[in-house]
Design an enzyme around this catalytic site. Sequence first.
Site, PDB file in Angstrom:
ATOM      1  CD  GLU A   1      21.158 -25.029  -4.123  1.00 42.82           C
ATOM      2  OE1 GLU A   1      20.775 -23.877  -3.843  1.00 42.82           O
ATOM      3  OE2 GLU A   1      22.322 -25.427  -3.920  1.00 42.82           O
TER       4      GLU A   1
ATOM      5  CD  GLU B   1      23.120 -20.058  -1.077  1.00 47.74           C
ATOM      6  OE1 GLU B   1      24.047 -20.854  -1.290  1.00 47.74           O
ATOM      7  OE2 GLU B   1      21.991 -20.175  -1.590  1.00 47.74           O
TER       8      GLU B   1
END
Length: 258
Positions: free
Chosen positions: A147, A242
């Site tokens: 990520e 998120e």
Amino acid sequence: MPLPYAVNCSILFTELPLLERPAAAAAAGFDAVEFWWPFPTAAPGDAEVEAFARAVEDAGVALVGMNLTGGDMAAGERGLASLPGREREFRDSVDVAAGLGKRLGIEVFNALYGNRAEGVDARDQDDLAEQNLTRAAALLPGTVVIEPLSGVATYPLRTAADALAVIDRVGAPNVALLFDLYHLAVNGDDLAAVIADHAARIGHVQIADAPGRHEPGTGTIPFDRYLAALTGAGYSGRIALEYLPTTTTERAFDWVRS
């Protein structure tokens, strides 16, 4: 939006104890959740692991994604994959995650890369990350995602290209890009180009609007356009929510139902 959602229970439902959040997500109408590393240490005891697994199972939701240990996130750490001297912690979390993955059918494991360490050659950190990520990819029963992040100056993966370079270096077929629209947008990446050029290498998607990291509709990211492009390019995985809700958790999903 046609793609199924998963709720990140480490950033949403935080008014509840962690083990109550999977049931809260189910009560809100979701059938899938994800978590950051859900334990206070990299090597939790058997009772802690069992309690977490039972909370997910009892809620009747799928745990589709989980981070490996991030280290001391509150102090600014963002993963341990590349940090010398922290190998044992990283590998302990891989072993725990592997067991949970087999039991719960976890599809995606997020291995945060780790910040650049003062006084350590970046090449040595990258060599260590390659070793740790290769082991993780071999042991974890799912896709390991890398990520790019925003907000931490010493975290070296800022763009999709940064993460893809790590993925290429590891070379394992089950290592892929975590396409977090919020982080990439904040860092100035070209989201449309990433989808057009690398959709087949995206292993997981997370969303929050920018600026602010709140729910879609509070910022400027055109989610309909990007999620349609992902669908058109063949992505069929979950879209993980998120974000930090701007009001109460009960209202945090109004945009989904509208």
